[in-house]
Design a protein around this motif. Structure first.
Motif, mmCIF file in Angstrom:
data_model
loop_
_atom_site.group_PDB
_atom_site.id
_atom_site.type_symbol
_atom_site.label_atom_id
_atom_site.label_comp_id
_atom_site.label_asym_id
_atom_site.label_seq_id
_atom_site.Cartn_x
_atom_site.Cartn_y
_atom_site.Cartn_z
ATOM 1 N N ILE A 1 0.838 -1.215 0.000
ATOM 2 C CA ILE A 1 0.000 0.000 0.000
ATOM 3 C C ILE A 1 0.867 1.258 0.000
ATOM 4 O O ILE A 1 0.461 2.300 -0.517
ATOM 5 C CB ILE A 1 -0.942 -0.006 1.225
ATOM 6 C CG1 ILE A 1 -1.925 -1.174 1.131
ATOM 7 C CG2 ILE A 1 -1.705 1.307 1.353
ATOM 8 C CD1 ILE A 1 -2.853 -1.279 2.305
ATOM 9 N N ARG A 2 2.048 1.170 0.574
ATOM 10 C CA ARG A 2 2.977 2.299 0.673
ATOM 11 C C ARG A 2 2.406 3.451 1.501
ATOM 12 O O ARG A 2 2.633 4.624 1.209
ATOM 13 C CB ARG A 2 3.394 2.798 -0.716
ATOM 14 C CG ARG A 2 4.185 1.778 -1.508
ATOM 15 C CD ARG A 2 4.668 2.344 -2.825
ATOM 16 N NE ARG A 2 5.408 1.368 -3.580
ATOM 17 C CZ ARG A 2 6.696 1.069 -3.392
ATOM 18 N NH1 ARG A 2 7.366 1.702 -2.437
ATOM 19 N NH2 ARG A 2 7.305 0.150 -4.123
ATOM 20 N N SER A 3 1.645 3.094 2.507
ATOM 21 C CA SER A 3 1.139 4.097 3.438
ATOM 22 C C SER A 3 2.219 4.405 4.464
ATOM 23 O O SER A 3 2.759 3.491 5.100
ATOM 24 C CB SER A 3 -0.121 3.578 4.139
ATOM 25 O OG SER A 3 -0.399 4.326 5.298
ATOM 26 N N ARG A 4 2.557 5.670 4.630
ATOM 27 C CA ARG A 4 3.613 6.054 5.550
ATOM 28 C C ARG A 4 3.278 5.602 6.967
ATOM 29 O O ARG A 4 4.132 5.073 7.695
ATOM 30 C CB ARG A 4 3.832 7.562 5.524
ATOM 31 C CG ARG A 4 4.962 8.042 6.429
ATOM 32 C CD ARG A 4 5.225 9.521 6.233
ATOM 33 N NE ARG A 4 6.286 9.973 7.119
ATOM 34 C CZ ARG A 4 6.130 10.309 8.390
ATOM 35 N NH1 ARG A 4 4.922 10.244 8.934
ATOM 36 N NH2 ARG A 4 7.145 10.695 9.124
ATOM 37 N N THR A 5 2.030 5.818 7.376
ATOM 38 C CA THR A 5 1.620 5.429 8.724
ATOM 39 C C THR A 5 1.754 3.926 8.915
ATOM 40 O O THR A 5 2.286 3.450 9.937
ATOM 41 C CB THR A 5 0.164 5.851 8.979
ATOM 42 O OG1 THR A 5 0.063 7.270 8.870
ATOM 43 C CG2 THR A 5 -0.292 5.409 10.363
ATOM 44 N N GLY B 1 7.233 -1.166 10.774
ATOM 45 C CA GLY B 1 8.638 -1.109 11.165
ATOM 46 C C GLY B 1 8.817 -1.198 12.674
ATOM 47 O O GLY B 1 9.711 -1.890 13.167
ATOM 48 N N THR B 2 7.946 -0.507 13.402
ATOM 49 C CA THR B 2 8.018 -0.545 14.865
ATOM 50 C C THR B 2 7.729 -1.953 15.383
ATOM 51 O O THR B 2 8.434 -2.461 16.265
ATOM 52 C CB THR B 2 7.017 0.448 15.470
ATOM 53 O OG1 THR B 2 7.288 1.764 14.977
ATOM 54 C CG2 THR B 2 7.108 0.454 16.982
ATOM 55 N N VAL C 1 6.652 6.337 17.142
ATOM 56 C CA VAL C 1 5.752 7.498 17.177
ATOM 57 C C VAL C 1 6.497 8.765 16.733
ATOM 58 O O VAL C 1 5.970 9.593 15.960
ATOM 59 C CB VAL C 1 5.163 7.693 18.593
ATOM 60 C CG1 VAL C 1 4.379 9.000 18.677
ATOM 61 C CG2 VAL C 1 4.269 6.507 18.952
ATOM 62 N N ALA C 2 7.736 8.920 17.222
ATOM 63 C CA ALA C 2 8.545 10.080 16.837
ATOM 64 C C ALA C 2 8.814 10.083 15.337
ATOM 65 O O ALA C 2 8.767 11.150 14.684
ATOM 66 C CB ALA C 2 9.860 10.083 17.614
ATOM 67 N N ALA C 3 9.079 8.923 14.776
ATOM 68 C CA ALA C 3 9.333 8.829 13.330
ATOM 69 C C ALA C 3 8.071 9.203 12.546
ATOM 70 O O ALA C 3 8.154 9.812 11.477
ATOM 71 C CB ALA C 3 9.786 7.412 12.971
ATOM 72 N N TRP C 4 6.896 8.815 13.066
ATOM 73 C CA TRP C 4 5.643 9.152 12.371
ATOM 74 C C TRP C 4 5.360 10.647 12.450
ATOM 75 O O TRP C 4 4.879 11.254 11.481
ATOM 76 C CB TRP C 4 4.498 8.360 13.004
ATOM 77 C CG TRP C 4 3.179 8.629 12.339
ATOM 78 C CD1 TRP C 4 2.731 8.125 11.155
ATOM 79 C CD2 TRP C 4 2.129 9.479 12.846
ATOM 80 N NE1 TRP C 4 1.469 8.596 10.877
ATOM 81 C CE2 TRP C 4 1.074 9.432 11.900
ATOM 82 C CE3 TRP C 4 1.983 10.238 13.996
ATOM 83 C CZ2 TRP C 4 -0.097 10.137 12.080
ATOM 84 C CZ3 TRP C 4 0.812 10.961 14.177
ATOM 85 C CH2 TRP C 4 -0.220 10.910 13.225
ATOM 86 N N LEU C 5 5.665 11.264 13.605
ATOM 87 C CA LEU C 5 5.405 12.697 13.770
ATOM 88 C C LEU C 5 6.372 13.556 12.981
ATOM 89 O O LEU C 5 6.042 14.675 12.579
ATOM 90 C CB LEU C 5 5.478 13.064 15.271
ATOM 91 C CG LEU C 5 4.369 12.486 16.160
ATOM 92 C CD1 LEU C 5 4.652 12.801 17.619
ATOM 93 C CD2 LEU C 5 2.995 13.006 15.753
#
Length: 334
Positions: free
Chosen positions: A116-120, A126-127, A328-332
């Motif tokens: 899907i290549r969704s960043r979220t 990955g987490t 979470v930090a990587a997502w923000l």
């Protein structure tokens, strides 16, 4: 070169730990780190190989672990079904099934995120992979070192042979799991007698709410029926778990012989955790294992690992939380 130096250093730490006390989980971690550093060093040699050979090795390094993970997931699910069929539906019997389904779930999540290549979704996947990777590393350390520890031989004379209880069938009958422990204790007792030493056997286990008599009494009766002299058996009949087995047995041993050495008998899947508990409770003795039905071992081993993982929960859950916070930090971060 640095990877090889680290591998040697971690292995040295492991050896020093084994000499000081082989019943340390840190020894397992250092051994695992040594293997990881060695593998990294070997991977660093790929650029020196002929190009085609290096490409084949790279493909194998990618393909074989992936295939191994899929086979492991299938084996765990299959074992989980066997456990439920033979032992009934209980959480302890579902562990291998749940582990197999977890592996499948992580694979599906990772593939979906990449497709899907969704960043979220990629950050979540990955987490999760990092957390699973950390837990898997500890599990492999646990399995590898437990395999080695279980193969240590009893090389000295001991004053006591302690047999850990495990529950009775129908409230009074020794089950096969416990019979294997008692048979192993009798063989060790006979081997000690052949050396000219006559240790005391301590059967350790209290009375559960669904049992007609303490486990230690049924265990002692089993050993007497197998030819062990009754006067060489001491019954510890107050304990309710492994830690109490060891603490209460330690009290008995210390009163009889303050300088005692002992051998502790349990089933093979339980050996390393029992050794860690023996060290924590100050019991001076080596733990040895008795055979267990093969279908029973995966779930039992997972249960043992979970117990050891939670023994060091501050560190382990702290690392998992740190990974989650990093995710979470990587997502923000944009």
């Amino acid at each position: 070169m640095l990877a090889y130096l680290l591998a040697a250093l971690f292995f040295l730490f492991c050896l020093v730990g084994v000499v000081r006390d082989p019943r340390r989980f840190g020894n397992a971690v250092f051994l695992g780190l040594s293997v990881v550093a060695l593998v990294v060093g070997l991977l660093g040699e790929l650029h020196r190989m002929p190009e085609r050979f290096a490409d084949v090795v790279t493909l194998l390094l990618l393909f074989l672990p992936a295939l191994g993970v899929l086979l492991l997931a299938g084996a765990l699910v299959s074992n989980g079904v066997t456990m439920v069929r033979k032992e009934g539906v209980r959480l302890a019997n579902l562990l291998s099934l749940l582990a197999g389904l977890t592996i499948v779930g992580v694979i599906v999540l990772l593939v979906t995120a990449l497709f899907i290549r969704s960043r979220t979704l990629i950050v979540i996947a990955g987490t999760v992979v990092l957390v699973v990777g950390y837990v898997s590393f500890l599990l492999l350390c646990f399995l590898g070192y437990a395999f080695l520890y279980e193969r240590l031989r009893v090389r000295r004379s001991v004053a006591f042979v302690v047999v850990l209880g495990s529950g009775l069938i129908g409230g009074r009958t020794v089950p096969p799991l416990l019979a294997a422990r008692l048979d192993r204790s009798r063989r060790i007792y006979d081997a000690q007698v052949a050396r000219g030493n006559r240790p005391m056997l301590i059967t350790s286990g209290g009375q559960g709410p669904d049992e007609d008599l303490p486990e230690s009494h049924a265990m002692a009766d089993y050993l007497v029926a197998k030819g062990v002299p009754a006067e060489r058996i001491v019954r510890e009949d107050l304990s309710r778990n492994t830690e109490e087995n060891l603490r209460f047995s330690k009290t008995i041993m210390t009163k009889i012989d303050p300088d005692y050495r002992c051998v502790i008998i349990t089933n093979n899947f339980h050996v390393f955790r029992a050794a860690l508990t023996a060290r924590r409770t100050g019991v001076r003795g080596q733990v040895v294992g008795a055979p267990t039905a093969k279908y029973f071992q995966p779930s039992a081993t997972i249960r043992e690992f979970v117990a050891v993982f939670l023994t060091y929960k501050v560190v382990n859950l702290g690392v998992c939380l740190l990974i989650a916070v990093s995710g979470v930090a990587a997502w923000l971060w944009r």
